[in-house]
Design an enzyme around this catalytic site. Structure first.
Site, PDB file in Angstrom:
ATOM      1  N   LYS A 122       1.087  -1.446  -0.186  1.00  0.00           N
ATOM      2  CA  LYS A 122       0.269  -0.403  -0.087  1.00  0.00           C
ATOM      3  C   LYS A 122       0.701   0.677  -0.074  1.00  0.00           C
ATOM      4  O   LYS A 122       0.857   2.211  -0.708  1.00  0.00           O
ATOM      5  CB  LYS A 122      -1.066   0.149   1.429  1.00  0.00           C
ATOM      6  CG  LYS A 122      -2.348  -0.919   0.763  1.00  0.00           C
ATOM      7  CD  LYS A 122      -2.821  -1.000   2.483  1.00  0.00           C
ATOM      8  CE  LYS A 122      -4.089  -2.679   1.963  1.00  0.00           C
ATOM      9  NZ  LYS A 122      -4.498  -3.250   3.299  1.00  0.00           N
ATOM     10  N   GLN A 173      -4.617  -1.140   9.198  1.00  0.00           N
ATOM     11  CA  GLN A 173      -4.544  -3.277   9.048  1.00  0.00           C
ATOM     12  C   GLN A 173      -5.561  -3.711   9.801  1.00  0.00           C
ATOM     13  O   GLN A 173      -4.790  -3.526  11.251  1.00  0.00           O
ATOM     14  CB  GLN A 173      -3.377  -3.259   8.614  1.00  0.00           C
ATOM     15  CG  GLN A 173      -2.847  -4.584   7.639  1.00  0.00           C
ATOM     16  CD  GLN A 173      -3.503  -4.292   6.225  1.00  0.00           C
ATOM     17  OE1 GLN A 173      -3.131  -3.625   5.529  1.00  0.00           O
ATOM     18  NE2 GLN A 173      -4.112  -5.299   6.045  1.00  0.00           N
ATOM     19  N   ASP A 191     -11.216   2.998   3.503  1.00  0.00           N
ATOM     20  CA  ASP A 191     -11.339   1.006   3.496  1.00  0.00           C
ATOM     21  C   ASP A 191     -12.844   0.997   3.922  1.00  0.00           C
ATOM     22  O   ASP A 191     -13.357  -0.541   3.263  1.00  0.00           O
ATOM     23  CB  ASP A 191     -10.918   0.710   4.755  1.00  0.00           C
ATOM     24  CG  ASP A 191      -9.965  -1.056   4.701  1.00  0.00           C
ATOM     25  OD1 ASP A 191      -9.909  -1.285   3.542  1.00  0.00           O
ATOM     26  OD2 ASP A 191      -9.103  -0.757   5.499  1.00  0.00           O
TER      27      ASP A 191
END
Ligand code: NDP
Length: 311
Positions: free
Chosen positions: A67, A111, A134
């Site tokens: 990422k 994460q 997200d």
């Protein structure tokens, strides 16, 4: 009366066409890079992504590195916060709060999974919905379910890009999503509904799953069970999107005995390829789209926060 779409089975192939995630992910990253360059040149705005990794899970470490590298490659501001596994909940929440206030950061991604005993729900709820790239904040989930503009989870959006690129207009198609997680199954079903598909969500309690799957023009497998979807579960000509990432021992007994593993999807790729019209490989399909969509979501968030409309 609206015209009925052509049944997918009428365009059946004896061997499926491959939906190559690499091609579409590269194309999307190039589009994002062009948009970042334009935002910088015309608005002095550099979209910024902050990724937070708690602990040292090796798979998470790979995802986080990817990422960071991809966001730098498209010209974004990128920052990764690595915190020890014993980080206290209040310290993580404080960092999220600081990132919410940071004007150089437009997207925040924590994460998952978080090490125990950290409370994922509380951490996700602390991220500003405007920076929730997200798409896992309940505000964004609610907006998606209400058909309102939302930051949408990356993997489901990646599935939709692949489907639209492959099939074009999805109106009226029968879609079956196997899996109902908040991360994949539910949002992909919402997106298919928004695209005017007729959607069935299947899960571990579904009765006669093979028969349900055989009704699908679009079959999305997001289960986490290696090669579960068999060839005789698939309608000839259907588009099959395999979200699954499962580690299994190699077929070669020598490699297996050495403890070596490989990644396979939720779909029995070899057999289903003989029946489906289109199919994503796993790896090499949906997984490659996820990071590209994350970059796109960060640009979307940056535009909205700066009050700059879509191009
Ligand atoms: P979850 O474990 O959260 O959800 C799995 C879903 O599958 C649940 O809804 C479960 O049903 C259902 N399920 C489990 N067993 C069966 C069964 N035998 N028959 C029917 N349904 C079943 O997984 P995720 O949604 O997070 O992930 C799914 C897969 O996608 C995993 O392999 C994961 O690694 C992969 N993934 C890939 C990503 C990518 O970038 N390509 C990103 C995210 C995930 P129930 O709700 O009833 O328990």
């Amino acid at each position: 009366m609206p015209e009925s779409p052509a049944p997918v089975s009428s365009i059946a192939a004896s061997s499926a066409k491959l939906i190559d995630g690499k091609i579409y992910a590269e194309r999307l990253r190039a589009q994002v890079a062009a948009e970042v360059a334009m935002l910088k040149a015309e608005h002095g705005l550099q979209p910024g992504l902050a990724v937070v990794l708690v602990g040292e899970d090796p798979a998470s470490e790979i995802y986080v590195r990817s990422k960071g590298e991809h966001s730098l490659a498209v010209g974004m501001h990128s920052i990764t916060h690595r915190l020890p596994a014993d980080t206290a909940q209040h310290a993580l929440l404080r960092l999220v709060g600081e990132l919410n206030e940071d004007p150089t950061i437009h997207g925040i991604l924590v994460q998952l999974p978080l090490p125990k005993p950290l409370d994922e729900h509380a951490v996700l709820a602390a991220i500003s919905p405007d920076k929730d790239v997200d798409g896992l904040h309940v505000v964004n989930a609610g907006r998606l379910a209400s058909g309102m503009p939302a930051l949408t989870p990356c993997t489901p959006l990646g599935c939709m890009i692949l489907l639209r690129e492959t099939l074009g207009d999805l109106t009226g198609l029968r879609a079956v999503v196997v899996g109902r997680s908040v991360l994949v199954g539910r949002p992909v079903a919402q997106l298919l509904l928004q695209a005017d598909c007729t959607v069935t969500i299947a899960h571990s309690r579904t009765r006669d799953l093979p028969a349900i799957c055989r009704e699908a023009d679009i079959l999305v497998a997001a289960v986490g069970r290696p090669r579960m979807i068999k060839a005789d579960w698939v309608k000839p000509g259907a588009a099959v999107i395999d979200v699954g990432i499962n580690r299994v021992p190699f077929d070669d007994p020598v490699k297996a005995a050495a403890g070596r593993t490989k990644v396979v999807g939720d779909v029995d790729f070899k057999a289903v390829s003989q029946v489906a019209g289109w199919i994503t490989p796993a790896p090499g399909g949906v997984g490659l789209m996820t990071v590209a969509v994350l970059l796109q979501n960060t640009v979307t968030a940056a535009r909205r926060l700066a009050g700059i409309g879509a191009a």
